[in-house]
Design a protein around this motif. Sequence first.
Motif, PDB file in Angstrom:
ATOM      1  N   HIS A 124     -81.738   4.137  -6.648  1.00  0.00           N
ATOM      2  CA  HIS A 124     -82.508   5.013  -5.754  1.00  0.00           C
ATOM      3  C   HIS A 124     -82.307   6.464  -6.157  1.00  0.00           C
ATOM      4  O   HIS A 124     -81.225   6.871  -6.581  1.00  0.00           O
ATOM      5  N   LEU A 125     -83.377   7.243  -6.038  1.00  0.00           N
ATOM      6  CA  LEU A 125     -83.328   8.684  -6.289  1.00  0.00           C
ATOM      7  C   LEU A 125     -83.910   9.421  -5.093  1.00  0.00           C
ATOM      8  O   LEU A 125     -84.951   9.037  -4.558  1.00  0.00           O
ATOM      9  N   SER A 126     -83.241  10.488  -4.671  1.00  0.00           N
ATOM     10  CA  SER A 126     -83.791  11.413  -3.679  1.00  0.00           C
ATOM     11  C   SER A 126     -83.955  12.759  -4.376  1.00  0.00           C
ATOM     12  O   SER A 126     -82.970  13.342  -4.838  1.00  0.00           O
ATOM     13  N   LEU A 127     -85.188  13.224  -4.471  1.00  0.00           N
ATOM     14  CA  LEU A 127     -85.498  14.423  -5.250  1.00  0.00           C
ATOM     15  C   LEU A 127     -86.130  15.457  -4.329  1.00  0.00           C
ATOM     16  O   LEU A 127     -87.258  15.293  -3.863  1.00  0.00           O
ATOM     17  N   TYR A 128     -85.377  16.529  -4.056  1.00  0.00           N
ATOM     18  CA  TYR A 128     -85.763  17.513  -3.051  1.00  0.00           C
ATOM     19  C   TYR A 128     -86.153  18.840  -3.686  1.00  0.00           C
ATOM     20  O   TYR A 128     -85.459  19.341  -4.580  1.00  0.00           O
ATOM     21  N   HIS A 129     -87.226  19.409  -3.180  1.00  0.00           N
ATOM     22  CA  HIS A 129     -87.610  20.777  -3.535  1.00  0.00           C
ATOM     23  C   HIS A 129     -86.682  21.728  -2.774  1.00  0.00           C
ATOM     24  O   HIS A 129     -86.554  21.632  -1.551  1.00  0.00           O
ATOM     25  N   LEU A 130     -85.997  22.609  -3.483  1.00  0.00           N
ATOM     26  CA  LEU A 130     -85.115  23.573  -2.820  1.00  0.00           C
ATOM     27  C   LEU A 130     -85.941  24.468  -1.899  1.00  0.00           C
ATOM     28  O   LEU A 130     -86.949  25.044  -2.303  1.00  0.00           O
ATOM     29  N   THR A 131     -85.516  24.569  -0.652  1.00  0.00           N
ATOM     30  CA  THR A 131     -86.193  25.435   0.309  1.00  0.00           C
ATOM     31  C   THR A 131     -85.191  26.403   0.924  1.00  0.00           C
ATOM     32  O   THR A 131     -83.999  26.113   1.007  1.00  0.00           O
ATOM     33  N   MET A 132     -85.702  27.537   1.346  1.00  0.00           N
ATOM     34  CA  MET A 132     -84.858  28.552   1.985  1.00  0.00           C
ATOM     35  C   MET A 132     -84.828  28.296   3.489  1.00  0.00           C
ATOM     36  O   MET A 132     -85.784  28.620   4.211  1.00  0.00           O
ATOM     37  N   GLU A 133     -83.775  27.665   3.953  1.00  0.00           N
ATOM     38  CA  GLU A 133     -83.666  27.325   5.367  1.00  0.00           C
ATOM     39  C   GLU A 133     -83.093  28.510   6.153  1.00  0.00           C
ATOM     40  O   GLU A 133     -82.222  29.227   5.657  1.00  0.00           O
ATOM     41  N   PRO A 134     -83.560  28.723   7.394  1.00  0.00           N
ATOM     42  CA  PRO A 134     -83.025  29.806   8.222  1.00  0.00           C
ATOM     43  C   PRO A 134     -81.517  29.672   8.408  1.00  0.00           C
ATOM     44  O   PRO A 134     -80.971  28.563   8.377  1.00  0.00           O
ATOM     45  N   ASN A 135     -80.860  30.789   8.601  1.00  0.00           N
ATOM     46  CA  ASN A 135     -79.417  30.840   8.894  1.00  0.00           C
ATOM     47  C   ASN A 135     -78.548  30.305   7.750  1.00  0.00           C
ATOM     48  O   ASN A 135     -77.462  29.771   7.983  1.00  0.00           O
ATOM     49  N   THR A 136     -79.053  30.446   6.522  1.00  0.00           N
ATOM     50  CA  THR A 136     -78.245  30.119   5.352  1.00  0.00           C
ATOM     51  C   THR A 136     -78.057  31.388   4.524  1.00  0.00           C
ATOM     52  O   THR A 136     -78.786  32.379   4.691  1.00  0.00           O
ATOM     53  N   LEU A 137     -77.104  31.344   3.614  1.00  0.00           N
ATOM     54  CA  LEU A 137     -76.863  32.498   2.748  1.00  0.00           C
ATOM     55  C   LEU A 137     -78.068  32.789   1.871  1.00  0.00           C
ATOM     56  O   LEU A 137     -78.415  33.953   1.637  1.00  0.00           O
ATOM     57  N   PHE A 138     -78.737  31.742   1.397  1.00  0.00           N
ATOM     58  CA  PHE A 138     -79.935  31.940   0.568  1.00  0.00           C
ATOM     59  C   PHE A 138     -81.065  32.588   1.358  1.00  0.00           C
ATOM     60  O   PHE A 138     -81.875  33.337   0.805  1.00  0.00           O
ATOM     61  N   ALA A 139     -81.152  32.297   2.657  1.00  0.00           N
ATOM     62  CA  ALA A 139     -82.191  32.934   3.479  1.00  0.00           C
ATOM     63  C   ALA A 139     -81.917  34.424   3.618  1.00  0.00           C
ATOM     64  O   ALA A 139     -82.849  35.241   3.648  1.00  0.00           O
ATOM     65  N   LYS A 140     -80.641  34.775   3.669  1.00  0.00           N
ATOM     66  CA  LYS A 140     -80.263  36.184   3.805  1.00  0.00           C
ATOM     67  C   LYS A 140     -80.371  36.924   2.478  1.00  0.00           C
ATOM     68  O   LYS A 140     -80.803  38.089   2.427  1.00  0.00           O
ATOM     69  N   TYR A 141     -79.991  36.254   1.393  1.00  0.00           N
ATOM     70  CA  TYR A 141     -80.051  36.845   0.051  1.00  0.00           C
ATOM     71  C   TYR A 141     -80.812  35.890  -0.862  1.00  0.00           C
ATOM     72  O   TYR A 141     -80.218  35.147  -1.648  1.00  0.00           O
ATOM     73  N   PRO A 142     -82.155  35.905  -0.793  1.00  0.00           N
ATOM     74  CA  PRO A 142     -82.950  34.913  -1.533  1.00  0.00           C
ATOM     75  C   PRO A 142     -82.819  35.075  -3.049  1.00  0.00           C
ATOM     76  O   PRO A 142     -82.953  36.183  -3.573  1.00  0.00           O
ATOM     77  N   PRO A 143     -82.568  33.977  -3.759  1.00  0.00           N
ATOM     78  CA  PRO A 143     -82.531  34.024  -5.214  1.00  0.00           C
ATOM     79  C   PRO A 143     -83.953  33.998  -5.787  1.00  0.00           C
ATOM     80  O   PRO A 143     -84.920  33.761  -5.053  1.00  0.00           O
TER      81      PRO A 143
END
Length: 415
Positions: free
Chosen positions: A222-241
Amino acid sequence: MILIKPVGTAVPSRTIDSAAGVAAAYLRPGALNLQALPPLSLYIHWPWCVRKCPYCDFNSHEAKGEVPEQEYLDALRRDLEMSLPLIWGRKIYTVFIGGGTPSLMSAAGMDRLMSDLRSLLPLDGACEITMEANPGTFEAEKFRSYRDSGINRLSIGIQSFNSGHLKALGRIHDDGEAKRAVEIALANFDNFNLDLMYALPNQSLEQARQDIQTAIDFKPPHLSLYHLTMEPNTLFAKYPPQLPDDDLSADMQDMIAELTTANGYGHYEVSAYAQPGHQARHNLNYWQFGDYLGIGAGAHSKLSFPHRVLRQARFKQPKAYMDAVAAGNPVQEERELARDEMGFEFMLNALRLQGGFEPNLFAERTGVALNAIEKQLNAAEAKGLLYRDHMLIKPTELGHRFLNDLQQMFLGDEA
């Protein structure tokens, strides 16, 4: 929406006897009419991890010093005991231990947890029991012990086989540890899943292809393949790459479709791909609007009764959760789904399935006739987002591409 208990308010202690009284209250007549209860799963939340990833919005907490494993396992058992009256007589078909990083749990702790489950619950003979695992915590001997305790499926959070991308994602493992983790899984488990992400910071199409191909070369069931998303209240949401643009992301999705199909993986849900016979039964139960009891910090439940559907949420902070269990009620929020919510709740899940669902499933799982959402079904069909006949309801290719818009069409206005 019918609130049984508002969030954040004091609640009475729930002993097993009082829980039985609550269960009896949910058996009284109500607005829904379920002819049979759906399959039941169990979700167990382990809230600690080594380090919080910058993209993660799950209920996970960095372990500061020694994790109170025994105290938490005591709380899980007590939580489950207090929940039993809500599920009397019902068999458990799948178990999922998620986090956080459950593979931080000691081998003895996992053995104790699995022993508690078997002593308290009627587990189906073919029960799928999955544990999430982080490659940075893999020890061959410990994972053999997990298997011997009853874990029969792993879900491994690889995310990438590229050391640069792993570093950008804040993962605690490198590419070598990722590959070693898969090798340990191959040696000890017949059934496992690899989680990967794509559209990563500064990722090229070729780099994404290498990640997917490396995963496929291991022949995971089995493979789970996710598109990276900027979720609220995360470090990436605050400082988007810097992320790939929409065109490049679409090219990556096309590449994934091509590679997985060529290697025998069926695309059965938005992010899920499986070899024949290896679909994730626990997740399928979610998407088919089945029932699940969630125990542990921040865990959510969806439980059906003949005339109503109940949702619960536990206290999120580990200490608050353990204190609440000790006080007699770990449930922070309970509410009964209103009749006019059922269409959206069902379609939010079922429309994620690539193959759709049989029309009869709607009434079976919601206790509401399908004609309650006839207007929305007609509108979605007219826009080319939905295909339906007397045997099947499923999103079209356009519907999959604009899935959020399709799901939103079922918000409100039901009879």
